[in-house]
Design a protein around this motif. Structure first.
Motif, PDB file in Angstrom:
ATOM      1  N   LEU A   1       0.802  -1.221   0.000  1.00 30.47           N
ATOM      2  CA  LEU A   1       0.000   0.000   0.000  1.00 30.47           C
ATOM      3  C   LEU A   1       0.835   1.270   0.000  1.00 30.47           C
ATOM      4  O   LEU A   1       0.333   2.342  -0.349  1.00 30.47           O
ATOM      5  N   THR A   2       2.095   1.174   0.434  1.00 31.14           N
ATOM      6  CA  THR A   2       2.947   2.356   0.537  1.00 31.14           C
ATOM      7  C   THR A   2       4.297   2.082  -0.120  1.00 31.14           C
ATOM      8  O   THR A   2       4.659   0.937  -0.389  1.00 31.14           O
ATOM      9  N   THR A   3       5.043   3.142  -0.341  1.00 32.29           N
ATOM     10  CA  THR A   3       6.391   3.001  -0.882  1.00 32.29           C
ATOM     11  C   THR A   3       7.351   2.549   0.220  1.00 32.29           C
ATOM     12  O   THR A   3       7.062   2.664   1.414  1.00 32.29           O
ATOM     13  N   GLU A   4       8.494   2.039  -0.186  1.00 30.67           N
ATOM     14  CA  GLU A   4       9.500   1.594   0.783  1.00 30.67           C
ATOM     15  C   GLU A   4       9.962   2.756   1.660  1.00 30.67           C
ATOM     16  O   GLU A   4      10.175   2.603   2.863  1.00 30.67           O
ATOM     17  N   LYS A   5      10.100   3.939   1.063  1.00 30.85           N
ATOM     18  CA  LYS A   5      10.527   5.117   1.818  1.00 30.85           C
ATOM     19  C   LYS A   5       9.517   5.483   2.897  1.00 30.85           C
ATOM     20  O   LYS A   5       9.885   5.936   3.981  1.00 30.85           O
ATOM     21  N   ALA A   6       8.236   5.276   2.609  1.00 27.20           N
ATOM     22  CA  ALA A   6       7.192   5.658   3.558  1.00 27.20           C
ATOM     23  C   ALA A   6       7.178   4.782   4.798  1.00 27.20           C
ATOM     24  O   ALA A   6       6.693   5.203   5.854  1.00 27.20           O
ATOM     25  N   ARG A   7       7.728   3.567   4.699  1.00 29.62           N
ATOM     26  CA  ARG A   7       7.676   2.638   5.831  1.00 29.62           C
ATOM     27  C   ARG A   7       9.070   2.162   6.245  1.00 29.62           C
ATOM     28  O   ARG A   7       9.198   1.097   6.874  1.00 29.62           O
ATOM     29  N   VAL A   8      10.083   2.927   5.915  1.00 30.86           N
ATOM     30  CA  VAL A   8      11.454   2.516   6.206  1.00 30.86           C
ATOM     31  C   VAL A   8      11.622   2.270   7.703  1.00 30.86           C
ATOM     32  O   VAL A   8      11.160   3.030   8.547  1.00 30.86           O
ATOM     33  N   GLY A   9      12.258   1.140   8.026  1.00 30.35           N
ATOM     34  CA  GLY A   9      12.537   0.807   9.423  1.00 30.35           C
ATOM     35  C   GLY A   9      11.388   0.153  10.164  1.00 30.35           C
ATOM     36  O   GLY A   9      11.509  -0.127  11.356  1.00 30.35           O
ATOM     37  N   LEU A  10      10.289  -0.134   9.468  1.00 30.11           N
ATOM     38  CA  LEU A  10       9.115  -0.705  10.123  1.00 30.11           C
ATOM     39  C   LEU A  10       8.688  -2.001   9.449  1.00 30.11           C
ATOM     40  O   LEU A  10       8.870  -2.186   8.253  1.00 30.11           O
ATOM     41  N   GLN A  11       8.121  -2.904  10.258  1.00 25.56           N
ATOM     42  CA  GLN A  11       7.515  -4.126   9.766  1.00 25.56           C
ATOM     43  C   GLN A  11       6.051  -4.149  10.198  1.00 25.56           C
ATOM     44  O   GLN A  11       5.681  -3.528  11.196  1.00 25.56           O
TER      45      GLN A  11
END
Length: 277
Positions: free
Chosen positions: A61-71
């Motif tokens: 649903l989001t880009t990698e940059k938008a969720r960097v550091g999260l799982q």
């Protein structure tokens, strides 16, 4: 949402006068929830606990940059590791289908109140009340939990009786003419409605895929269903209509796939099994 990255979400959480919930938001570096999010919140006076979940489909649903550091672990796996209080309500942003599956498989929650699907849902699923109040703040879920733990719920329309806020209206009045000058330009005409509705395929989705194929001379094109944000009415087509259909400025990407890989993509797009417990 993490459209502008975890740092912005964290800043909003620190400013908010209410807790951010998300039991399945985990920091990759620590294996623990970030300090700005809560897995659960207990209201001791009412002896009531709220547990929060976000969609585990965040990588889609989001880009990698938008969720960097999260799982974002699977919803049902997260709940398996938790022991909710006897009077617990699950708040989700996962969609109505995962909510239904959670209600069928996990009977520990009195109610599951969710979002993401933009559906209006108010029904009991194997004893658990499942509610979703649509979108745009037009409906609200009203849930009653009596001392004996019995639950009732229904949807109510949100009625605004105070009128428009003068300060907000002044801002709109300042920008609306320039926006309308661009957005109200007529660029075409439709002889019939073109809809985004459909299971696996839609007339509007097919048109968007045809445009992509033509642009890059591809053999096959894919468009995710939830990325199409509005249908198009019969009659004149304006820039505003096109923007409402696809407002996200997505990037068109080309790749080489085998026939087997294309079949796998198609099977995944219509498979509900990923929601099952």
């Amino acid at each position: 949402d993490f459209d502008f990255g975890p740092q912005v979400t964290a800043a909003l959480a620190r400013r908010a006068r209410f807790p951010f919930l998300g039991a399945n938001i985990i920091e990759t570096s620590t294996g623990q929830p970030p300090p700005w999010v809560h897995s659960r919140v207990l209201f001791e006076e009412a002896r009531l606990e709220f547990v929060g979940l976000i969609s585990s489909d965040m990588p889609l649903l989001t880009t990698e940059k938008a969720r960097v550091g999260l799982q974002f672990p699977l919803e049902w796996i997260t709940l398996e590791r938790m022991v909710p209080a006897p009077r617990s309500i699950l708040l989700t942003h996962c969609g109505h289908e995962p909510d239904f599956d959670l209600a069928r498989k996990d009977h520990r929650f009195r109610a599951i109140l969710g979002g993401h699907s933009h559906k209006t849902v108010s029904e009991f699923v194997e004893g658990t009340y499942v509610g979703q109040s649509g979108s745009r703040g037009t409906m609200v879920d009203v849930v009653t939990l009596d001392p004996g733990g019995n639950v009732s719920g229904h949807l109510e329309e949100v009625k605004v009786s105070e009128g428009e806020d003068p300060a907000v209206q002044a801002i709109l009045n300042r920008y609306a003419p320039e926006i309308d000058r661009v957005m109200e330009v007529v660029v075409g005409e439709l002889s019939e409605k073109v809809t985004k509705d459909g299971r696996g395929s839609s007339t509007l989705g097919n048109w968007l895929c045809d445009l992509m194929k033509e642009k890059v001379h591809a053999d096959v094109a894919f468009q995710n269903r939830t990325g199409i944000r509005a249908s198009m009415k019969k009659g004149e087509v304006r820039e505003r209509d096109l923007y409402q259909v696809s407002p996200f400025h997505n990037t068109l990407v080309t790749m080489t796939l085998t026939g087997r890989q294309i079949v796998q993509v198609l099977e995944h797009s219509v498979d509900e099994a990923r929601y099952l417990m």
